[in-house]
Motif scaffolding. Sequence first.
Motif, PDB file in Angstrom:
ATOM      1  N   ARG A 274       0.796  -1.108   0.055  1.00 51.10           N
ATOM      2  CA  ARG A 274       0.063  -0.151  -0.127  1.00 51.10           C
ATOM      3  C   ARG A 274       0.844   1.295  -0.043  1.00 51.10           C
ATOM      4  O   ARG A 274       0.215   2.400   0.016  1.00 51.10           O
ATOM      5  N   GLY A 275       2.107   1.215   0.080  1.00 43.58           N
ATOM      6  CA  GLY A 275       3.120   2.489   0.119  1.00 43.58           C
ATOM      7  C   GLY A 275       3.139   2.957   1.506  1.00 43.58           C
ATOM      8  O   GLY A 275       2.323   2.650   2.507  1.00 43.58           O
ATOM      9  N   SER A 276       4.060   3.907   1.691  1.00 47.50           N
ATOM     10  CA  SER A 276       4.261   4.311   3.093  1.00 47.50           C
ATOM     11  C   SER A 276       2.923   5.615   3.224  1.00 47.50           C
ATOM     12  O   SER A 276       2.642   6.094   2.212  1.00 47.50           O
ATOM     13  N   PRO A 277       2.517   5.872   4.365  1.00 46.72           N
ATOM     14  CA  PRO A 277       1.330   6.820   4.584  1.00 46.72           C
ATOM     15  C   PRO A 277       1.712   8.137   4.227  1.00 46.72           C
ATOM     16  O   PRO A 277       1.307   8.975   3.679  1.00 46.72           O
ATOM     17  N   SER A 278       3.144   8.473   4.887  1.00 48.99           N
ATOM     18  CA  SER A 278       3.756   9.731   4.126  1.00 48.99           C
ATOM     19  C   SER A 278       3.693  10.080   3.019  1.00 48.99           C
ATOM     20  O   SER A 278       3.375  10.999   2.352  1.00 48.99           O
ATOM     21  N   ASP A 279       4.199   9.053   2.123  1.00 51.70           N
ATOM     22  CA  ASP A 279       4.215   9.219   0.805  1.00 51.70           C
ATOM     23  C   ASP A 279       2.762   9.271   0.011  1.00 51.70           C
ATOM     24  O   ASP A 279       2.624  10.146  -0.809  1.00 51.70           O
ATOM     25  N   SER A 280       1.943   8.621   0.759  1.00 52.07           N
ATOM     26  CA  SER A 280       0.421   8.671   0.260  1.00 52.07           C
ATOM     27  C   SER A 280      -0.120  10.065   0.401  1.00 52.07           C
ATOM     28  O   SER A 280      -0.780  10.762  -0.554  1.00 52.07           O
ATOM     29  N   TYR A 281       0.244  10.698   1.472  1.00 53.42           N
ATOM     30  CA  TYR A 281      -0.178  12.217   1.733  1.00 53.42           C
ATOM     31  C   TYR A 281       0.220  13.096   0.602  1.00 53.42           C
ATOM     32  O   TYR A 281      -0.427  13.956   0.302  1.00 53.42           O
TER      33      TYR A 281
END
Length: 573
Positions: A274-281
Amino acid sequence: MIDSELNIIEINFLLNVGLPPILIYNDTGVKMYIELKKKNLNFTEYPLFVTVKEIYDNRLVATSSSCVVATSSSCVFATSSSCLVATSSSCLVATSSNSRDVSTIDSTKIIDIEFIENTKFNENMGIIDDILNEFVEEDQVYKDKETVVSVMKNLAIRERFQFKVKRSSATRYHLMCMDDNCAWSFKSSAVFKTNIFKVRSYNNNHTCGYGERYLTKRQATSGVIASIVKDKYVNPKKVYTANDIIEDIQKQHEIEMRYMKAWRAKEIAMTMIRGSPSDSYKELPKYFYMLEQTNPGTITKLHKSEDGCFLYAYVSLYASIKGWEHCRLIMVVVGSFLKAAYKGTILTACTQDGAVGKILPLAYAIVDSENNKSWEWFFVQIKGTFGVKEGMYIVSDRNKSIFNATKAVYPERCAKIDPRVQPYLFEIGCNMTSNIAESINAANKDARELPWNNKNRKSAMETSTKLGEKYDKLLRENLIASEQMTVRLATEQLYTVFEGVRRNIVCLEEGTCSCGKFQMDELPYPHAWAVLKNQQLKPGQYYSFYYKKDKLLRTYEFPVNPMPDESLWVIPT
């Protein structure tokens, strides 16, 4: 025409700026180039060069060279070691002001043909990027060193042996067995000083005892375990815990592991999928742009704090905006905690379609928490998207912030509440708990796909009755329940319906019954059905138009278009 006895055609491509070109001399080279292009669809990446060379005194002398594909800025087309003499060169496609033509490079540099021969690729193998690749052999080519490392660690776990690293650098990765006297070995190195790694030699025969190489489990790191179990997290609805990892790894690979290692493996695996949360934001602005492009009419909002940090995000799909026009004017709002790394809360607004009673999501927002400011911001977006309509109701739980926000954004609606009940409603928050809100809360426990609109649209088109499936079934059940009832005309408009010893008064003109169900659900209940049969009337004009098939079709008229793969996004700068 080119004389093949006196000339050869050399084709190569530039992998990275500042590195020498890579020669394509057989079908395998072509396959490798195609694999690279598949993984990067940018037209300017990996420019292709064609050079015509004459065979002169056992040397290849370049007589002309052409760049077939445009490249990016600051590109220098150089050769590598020693044996190729360039005499003339021309670039067919202009690159940029900083590009240099091949003819400006030192013409005394040549490519050693023997060096080229020693870097041949396996004829049947492209570039491998699967870290779970199970078959390893000499001459295989891998995307990068990290892929090679993961493949070998997974191999060690799968075949239940251990190895130690003999040499590891940016350009080399050499392994040997835990037993120094064992013949097992593995050597790989970079190709042409690029990120691509090739297996130079591989001896897969262990000459040591099984016990010596089996005792330790040094390759079973959290990252390697994560690569093994990551597919378990593709479906967000599936629950796969750290204890499940411990059990499966023990059963499949006979490896015992502690809970914390399993927990770390789970976190790494979820990041892989799912990728990292920080990159998603960070990707939210791009995502919103593509969402609006893919579904024109969709409304998105991104609100940042004064220091530029993410604060709120809002989405309402065009299909939902149009669907709302054909539903009852009842909007259910609810907030749910998020369990991701940065926590936060998701605020959701939804309704029910009239004919089937399925939940129709209208809008959602990601905010810091349920407070006056976040709910007020959400309702401002809701009001801007859906407007204010007469007879519109907002239903929620008894969250005080919701009441405060609705009073601030919809003062005209709160002011119209009957004065006799206004104090009571204000006391409990002007809203009521609803089953829809609880259903949305349950649905928000995990991330779900959004096939709801297209699926419901297909279901509506396949409906063969005048009413939606739910209300058509209910209408038939009410008809059966009315069979033992008798009817007597009371006045010109009123009918008395006898159900055993009980009496109910029905008024068809006003659509009411003394039991309250006829006017409440706007559907002929058994008492009304008894009157309709007595008067030989059809039920069509006595149920709500929201229940009809055409309303259902209009509710789901517009599809939700799927987002393209991220590699295909075109974002304006």
